[in-house]
Enzyme design. Structure first.
Site, PDB file in Angstrom:
ATOM      1  N   SER A  89      40.760  31.220  -0.652  1.00  0.00           N
ATOM      2  CA  SER A  89      40.994  31.442   0.777  1.00  0.00           C
ATOM      3  C   SER A  89      41.543  32.826   1.115  1.00  0.00           C
ATOM      4  CB  SER A  89      41.970  30.388   1.311  1.00  0.00           C
ATOM      5  OG  SER A  89      43.171  30.423   0.575  1.00  0.00           O
ATOM      6  N   ASP A 109      50.083  30.908   8.239  1.00  0.00           N
ATOM      7  CA  ASP A 109      50.436  29.505   8.010  1.00  0.00           C
ATOM      8  C   ASP A 109      51.276  29.420   6.738  1.00  0.00           C
ATOM      9  OD1 ASP A 109      48.730  29.569   5.813  1.00  0.00           O
ATOM     10  OD2 ASP A 109      47.062  28.591   6.865  1.00  0.00           O
ATOM     11  N   HIS A 169      49.083  31.396   3.890  1.00  0.00           N
ATOM     12  CA  HIS A 169      48.191  32.542   4.111  1.00  0.00           C
ATOM     13  C   HIS A 169      48.814  33.617   4.989  1.00  0.00           C
ATOM     14  CE1 HIS A 169      45.462  29.020   3.439  1.00  0.00           C
ATOM     15  NE2 HIS A 169      44.973  29.877   2.555  1.00  0.00           N
TER      16      HIS A 169
END
Ligand SMILES: *[C@@H]1O[C@H](CO)[C@@H](O)[C@H](O)[C@H]1NC(C)=O
Ligand SMILES: *[C@@H]1O[C@H](CO)[C@@H](O)[C@H](O)[C@H]1NC(C)=O
Ligand SMILES: *[C@@H]1O[C@H](CO)[C@@H](O)[C@H](O)[C@H]1NC(C)=O
Ligand SMILES: *[C@@H]1O[C@H](CO)[C@@H](O)[C@H](O)[C@H]1NC(C)=O
Length: 354
Positions: free
Chosen positions: A47, A325, A328
């Protein structure tokens, strides 16, 4: 690292309908350095690098409020905006390469390379049923076999690989012991080394592998100290991973002509950003606190309940948060990390300048 950590994983499991975004709407030309504008960029990993490959129906990266700052709606990036891949591409003076998933509808972007990264994945299989790095390289190999990239294209290309910790999240979720963690870290780096070697064998020019970030500074772990302190145990695991990875890169280069492998010290870049907050004028409100948070445990950024009510809060100014978040960085976070890495990128890629 004894207790199960969710780290990069749990966000991926939640579901909601997602809006669509075309590849071309993601075009951006910020920070274009024009250093290597004919270069193609191929991206592997998770990610921290994915720009849209995760499945729309199940990934938080395809839910509101992801993408609110750029491109203004969810785009499959695990951030409020751009991620590291976008900044790395801008450094090379090219557009962010098209996610593998969109190679057919966005074929005009194919000349910039391709992004094979899938959020939630690792070098081994994780709790997220998406392509591990081996499978991502298989996809790359298939794409190469279609002849869309020439030998020369590949030779002048650059690879970016990210392994940000989903293997470790999975290890913890499966109750792996602290005692066996060093051996597991060794096996992760061992598999990663094999992957890098295999990618090189496919004919690419240079391969940049990102160091793992300080896992103990992720909000997921700093929440325990109300976002005031990094978890040193988890950071020690990151450090061990990085020491092994750096050695592996040195060995790979020693065994290969032209030193094509590059260790990108993302760990130090995160730390430099965190430490510079303590001096002078802080850039961030609280550098360890994320902008977007679930309203209670069991919820996370992007969560909604059965009737569709939001179960998360978003800070007033996402530009004031380093983390978007619980795991991330925000767009501003990534831009800061990139700014720290930029001088070393110039040094590393200078000799490839055309
Ligand atoms: C640090 O994280 C580990 C799990 O990785 C946990 O077991 C430990 O309690 C944490 N330490 C602190 C001081 O929060
Ligand atoms: C990667 O995924 C494939 C398919 O699930 C699996 O067969 C393979 O063992 C995995 N590779 C590694 C290194 O874990
Ligand atoms: C891990 O340990 C927890 C707590 O002891 C337990 O509830 C859970 O079922 C275990 N998970 C696995 C995969 O063994
Ligand atoms: C580098 O390569 C040389 C010759 O191939 C070898 O003797 C040496 O041990 C290698 N060093 C490392 C660190 O791998």
């Amino acid at each position: 690292m004894e207790k199960p950590q969710t780290l990069l994983l749990f966000l991926v499991f939640l579901t909601i309908g997602a809006s669509t975004v075309t590849a071309s709407s993601l075009e951006h030309r910020h920070h274009v350095g024009g250093v290597l504008s004919k270069t193609k960029l191929f991206v592997f990993g998770d990610s921290y690098a994915d720009t849209g490959n995760n499945v729309k129906s199940s990934a938080s990266s395809w839910k509101v409020p992801y993408g609110i700052s750029f491109p203004g709606r969810p785009s499959g990036r695990w951030s409020n905006g751009r991620v590291f891949t976008d900044y790395f591409a801008s450094f090379l003076g090219i557009r962010s390469p098209i996610p593998y998933k969109w190679r057919k509808i966005g074929s005009k972007l194919i000349p910039f390379g391709m992004n094979f990264a899938y959020g939630g994945t690792g070098v081994f299989n994780t709790l997220v049923p998406e392509h591990n790095m081996t499978a991502q390289i298989d996809l790359f190999q298939q794409v190469i076999s279609t002849g869309v990239y020439t030998k020369q294209d590949l030779k002048s290309s650059i690879v970016l690989a990210s392994v940000a910790g989903n293997d470790y999240t999975t290890y913890n979720a499966r109750n792996g012991s602290a005692k066996d963690l060093p051996a597991f870290i060794t096996s992760v780096v061992g598999q990663l080394t094999l992957n890098l070697k295999r990618i090189y064998g496919l004919g690419v020019g240079k391969i940049a592998i990102a160091a793992i970030e300080p896992m103990g500074c992720l909000p997921e772990l700093t929440a325990l100290s109300s976002y005031t302190k990094c978890n040193e145990t988890a950071n020690a695991a990151s450090n061990f991973h990085n020491v092994l990875l750096k050695q592996a890169v040195a060995k790979l280069n020693n065994d290969t002509k032209g030193s094509p492998f590059v260790f990108l010290d993302v760990y130090s870049a995160f730390m430099t950003v965190f430490n510079s907050e303590k001096q002078g004028k802080p850039k961030f409100k609280n550098v360890l606190k994320p902008c977007c948070l679930g309203t209670s445990s069991g919820y996370s950024c992007g969560s909604v309940d059965e009737i569709g009510a939001k179960k998360y809060t978003v800070c007033k100014n996402p530009g004031s948060a380093f983390f978007w978040d619980s795991v991330h960085p925000s767009q501003h976070g990534w831009r800061s990390v990139y700014s720290v890495l930029r001088p070393s990128l110039h040094k590393i890629f200078h000799n490839m300048k055309k």
